[in-house]
Design an enzyme around this catalytic site. Sequence first.
Site, PDB file in Angstrom:
ATOM      1  CB  ALA A 186     -11.977-108.211   5.657  1.00  0.00           C
ATOM      2  CE1 TYR A 194      -9.202-100.179   4.373  1.00  0.00           C
ATOM      3  CE2 TYR A 194      -9.763-101.756   6.281  1.00  0.00           C
ATOM      4  CZ  TYR A 194      -9.688-101.390   4.927  1.00  0.00           C
ATOM      5  OH  TYR A 194     -10.311-102.328   3.969  1.00  0.00           O
ATOM      6  CB  THR A 254      -5.972-100.093   2.329  1.00  0.00           C
ATOM      7  OG1 THR A 254      -5.421-101.449   2.506  1.00  0.00           O
ATOM      8  CG2 THR A 254      -7.033-100.243   1.140  1.00  0.00           C
ATOM      9  CE  LYS A 262      -4.277-104.758  -0.322  1.00  0.00           C
ATOM     10  NZ  LYS A 262      -5.806-104.263  -0.780  1.00  0.00           N
ATOM     11  NE  ARG A 293     -13.529-107.361  -1.902  1.00  0.00           N
ATOM     12  CZ  ARG A 293     -14.349-108.500  -1.585  1.00  0.00           C
ATOM     13  NH1 ARG A 293     -14.573-109.237  -2.690  1.00  0.00           N
ATOM     14  NH2 ARG A 293     -15.059-108.588  -0.513  1.00  0.00           N
ATOM     15  CB  ILE A 346      -2.436-112.978  -9.597  1.00  0.00           C
ATOM     16  CG1 ILE A 346      -1.514-111.530 -10.225  1.00  0.00           C
ATOM     17  CG2 ILE A 346      -1.310-114.078  -9.586  1.00  0.00           C
ATOM     18  CD1 ILE A 346      -0.606-111.236  -9.409  1.00  0.00           C
ATOM     19  NE  ARG A 399     -12.634-112.235  -5.605  1.00  0.00           N
ATOM     20  CZ  ARG A 399     -12.491-110.451  -6.057  1.00  0.00           C
ATOM     21  NH1 ARG A 399     -11.304-110.448  -6.695  1.00  0.00           N
ATOM     22  NH2 ARG A 399     -13.006-109.710  -5.939  1.00  0.00           N
TER      23      ARG A 399
END
Length: 381
Positions: A82, A132, A158, A254, A281, A312, A333
């Site tokens: 996001a 979503y 997701t 996911k 998260r 990863i 990330r």
Amino acid sequence: MRLKHCHNFQDFRTLAQKRLPSPIFNYIDGAADDEITYRRNTKSFDACDLVPNVLAGVEDVDMSVTVMGQKLDMPIYCSPTALQRLFHHDGEYAVAAAAEKYGTMYGVSSLGTVSLQEIRKKYSNPQAYQFYFHKDRGLNRAMMESAKDAGIDVMMLTVDCITGGNRERDLRTGFSIPFRLTLAGMLQFAIKPMWGINYITHKKFSLPQLDEHVDMSDGAISIGRYFTEMLDPSMTWKDVEEMVKFWDGQYCLKGIMSVEDAKKAVDIGCTGIILSNHGGRQLDGSRSPFDQLAEIVDAVGDKIDVIMDSGIQRGTHVLKALSLGAKAVGGGRFYLFPLAAAGQDGVERALELMRAEIERGMRLMGCKSVRDLSSKNLRFR
Ligand SMILES: Cc1cc2nc3c(=O)[nH]c(=O)nc-3n(C[C@H](O)[C@H](O)[C@H](O)COP(=O)(O)O)c2cc1C
């Protein structure tokens, strides 16, 4: 510290921390509750060792994979995340352009800050749309139809966000959309003026995937309220089965973690599952995808493409996941810190380093192709 001094994940993280106001840095870096799952995600790769073969004639190495019908030049893609234009003003444009250069897939989030149609027109590499599930079934259909018309390659629903995770770093700083910063949070923006200048002088912040359907303008609805008021916590396998039929193409879930759910995903006609805990998260204390991978591959690996993300940071992590049977891996990330550190150049450098690490690792493992990787090359301690 400059981009050229970044040689690994931690270096990018350090540079991102220098550039970003701390509420934004902590939004990326943070996770749920005590962040135990977040830490375990990366640590789980240390539970096993690679066992190389040598003298295998590895002058040419082919790391390409085909996953959910998409040919990727490297086995890692950029997971949907996001709010990317908050991290760097080029946001999704920078990520899509870098992913195209390295021939891999990228996902556009429902909470993306660039329209998936616009980005589809600009870049030709495989694009996934992270979806979503809304209470309003008509809205779900309308959103899927416009994604189909745009030529989205993979639909990615997701399923681990049925309610928001408890991200305490965000509670402390007041990070939310629209911003509701605490005084301390505001101060952190004041001491990083370059971020503010870039934010104000570039395209106005928006959430185009939602703006079309939901009034998010000028704080009419917050992301928090979007989750509680518009998304449907009563979603079941039956609902998803209908969506899979309606989409009639590459469709993955996911956030699958159990064997039971992996089998259900096969039964309802999904073409992929992504083992993921959302980078730690959502449900703290939940198992890491790498720890769970072998069990899932054993159960459904011959019936559906099994993919994993979360934790990863290194090429050898990718090699370990592929050795256990993952068809490809995603990461968040690993490209978000580089994006925050240096925009497109940062993401390109991250992908280049990852590509070089995978290639070097494959050579050292005696593997010419990812097909040569198997659990035979792996020993758990
Ligand atoms: C800042 C941030 C925002 C994210 N936003 C989304 C999102 O909008 N939708 C989604 O399905 N996953 C989202 N994710 C999860 C990622 O797609 C991915 O599952 C996760 O980052 C993988 O863990 P890693 O960061 O350790 O690689 C987000 C992750 C981060 C770090």
